[in-house]
Design an enzyme around this catalytic site. Structure first.
Site, PDB file in Angstrom:
ATOM      1  N   HIS A  13      -3.823  -1.056  -3.811  1.00 41.73           N
ATOM      2  CA  HIS A  13      -3.295  -0.698  -2.494  1.00 41.73           C
ATOM      3  C   HIS A  13      -3.138   0.818  -2.454  1.00 41.73           C
ATOM      4  O   HIS A  13      -2.386   1.400  -3.241  1.00 41.73           O
ATOM      5  CB  HIS A  13      -1.957  -1.378  -2.219  1.00 41.73           C
ATOM      6  CG  HIS A  13      -1.411  -1.075  -0.853  1.00 41.73           C
ATOM      7  ND1 HIS A  13      -1.754  -1.808   0.272  1.00 41.73           N
ATOM      8  CD2 HIS A  13      -0.580  -0.103  -0.422  1.00 41.73           C
ATOM      9  CE1 HIS A  13      -1.144  -1.319   1.317  1.00 41.73           C
ATOM     10  NE2 HIS A  13      -0.420  -0.271   0.933  1.00 41.73           N
ATOM     11  N   CYS A  14      -3.870   1.453  -1.560  1.00 42.22           N
ATOM     12  CA  CYS A  14      -3.905   2.914  -1.504  1.00 42.22           C
ATOM     13  C   CYS A  14      -2.971   3.408  -0.403  1.00 42.22           C
ATOM     14  O   CYS A  14      -3.227   3.170   0.781  1.00 42.22           O
ATOM     15  CB  CYS A  14      -5.330   3.396  -1.244  1.00 42.22           C
ATOM     16  SG  CYS A  14      -5.482   5.202  -1.207  1.00 42.22           S
ATOM     17  N   PRO A  15      -1.886   4.102  -0.736  1.00 43.09           N
ATOM     18  CA  PRO A  15      -0.998   4.620   0.308  1.00 43.09           C
ATOM     19  C   PRO A  15      -1.619   5.753   1.111  1.00 43.09           C
ATOM     20  O   PRO A  15      -1.190   6.019   2.236  1.00 43.09           O
ATOM     21  CB  PRO A  15       0.229   5.096  -0.485  1.00 43.09           C
ATOM     22  CG  PRO A  15      -0.297   5.399  -1.853  1.00 43.09           C
ATOM     23  CD  PRO A  15      -1.397   4.407  -2.093  1.00 43.09           C
TER      24      PRO A  15
END
Length: 355
Positions: free
Chosen positions: A154-156
């Site tokens: 999950h890439c912020p």
């Protein structure tokens, strides 16, 4: 007839009764994670230096060297913005939830089972939230609260999960951004040498207006007149190491056929999976659920539409509606922004040249 039409409930779209933390825009055509604002922050972080670069540095270097500099300086940020939007606004590979079966309700469901992958035994686990055995390489994203096919991380920075359907555009985004940062640093550095050369030529010609007010050191004056270029060089130098390092790490992951999650959780599990050529060159699979469709089926035991339980090719209970696909939305936005950028800075360059 009118009373009957009034009594009929409104058919909701699939995304309007979706279970999960995803956020939807453009009537379900664009899906992103709950931290979509951070993705917009990355977009602003990319656009703001681009505006400074295209106003103060690129036109100056285009006049001093070649107009191709301005063209490349416009193409690179448009490519990066397009890949960022395609990554953050695309379904990463959500696997639709299923209804719990009798075995699970009675507590007799096996927590794991073995499947064969490329002649080797792989253990898959049962997901109590989505109610199915997770396929190999799939993982339940705790942020989006859904199972993602070929989960990477999950890439912020893009505001969503990276999975099977948006990993390729994510790679293109970080690769393109690395090239763009290097290009910005190089052009900004070159503008300092061009400015110093112009000051030397002016001093040699005896131009008193730009003469030796700072003594023989013309570099200080060149630096003083290139504040935008210096600021861009500092910003590019800081971000280059992070973005370039991320690009190198994912290049190694692709070469070794791993995901980020597998790299931190598994040992040598990448030997079971497909080759990097299939990952990079194969066609992006269709979404398992068409989120912009209208539902016309009955609710199930979970209180949700059964259309969210099926793959798109097996769903016969929904009627598609007219609307733009995510790629069409992003393409039109990117093309409009690109055309307006070219027109704006071409006019700006002509105005400076006339002066």
């Amino acid at each position: 007839m009118a009373k009957r039409a009034q009594q009929e409930p409104k058919r909701l779209r699939v995304y309007e009764q979706w279970q999960g933390n995803e956020r939807f825009f453009c009537w379900g055509c664009c899906v992103t994670g709950p931290s979509w604002k951070s993705g917009m922050g990355s977009l602003l972080l990319l656009i703001a230096p681009t505006v400074v670069f295209l106003v103060f540095v690129a036109p100056y270097m285009a006049r001093a060297l070649n107009p191709v500099v301005l063209v490349i300086s416009c193409i690179l940020p448009v490519f990066c913005v397009t890949m960022l939007l395609m990554t953050s606004c695309r379904d990463p590979g959500i696997l639709p939830r299923q209804e719990p079966d009798e075995e699970w309700l009675q507590g007799r469901k096996a927590r794991a089972k073995d499947v064969m992958v490329n002649g080797q035994r792989v253990t898959v686990r049962y997901n109590d939230t989505c109610h199915f055995y997770q396929p190999p390489r799939a993982h339940h994203c705790s942020v989006n609260d859904n199972c993602i096919e070929r989960f990477d991380h999950h890439c912020p920075w893009v505001g969503t999960t990276i999975g099977k359907r948006n990993y390729r555009t994510f790679l293109l985004f970080i690769y393109g951004t690395s090239i763009y940062i290097a290009w910005t640093f190089g052009i900004s550095l070159g503008s300092l040498f061009v400015k110093h050369r112009e000051l030397e030529q002016a001093a040699a010609a005896g131009d008193t207006a730009s003469g030796d007010s700072l003594g023989s050191n013309l570099w200080l004056k060149a630096l003083g007149e290139s504040g935008a270029a210096i600021a861009l060089m500092v910003l590019a130098f800081i971000f280059f190491w992070f973005v370039c390092g991320l690009s190198g790490f994912h290049t190694w992951l692709v070469a070794s056929n791993q995901t980020t999650y597998e790299n931190f959780r598994c040992n040598n599990c990448f030997k079971l999976w497909q080759t990097p050529r299939i990952l990079l060159c194969s066609k992006i699979p269709l979404a398992t659920v068409h989120l912009s469709m209208r539902c016309c089926c009955k609710r199930n035991a979970l209180g949700t539409c059964s259309c969210t339980q099926n793959r798109l090719k097996d769903c016969r209970h929904c009627m598609s509606t007219t609307g733009w696909k995510p790629s069409q939305v992003i393409w039109n936005v990117g093309l409009t922004w690109y055309a307006s950028t070219i027109a704006c800075f071409a006019a700006h360059s002509c105005a400076i040249h006339d002066d």
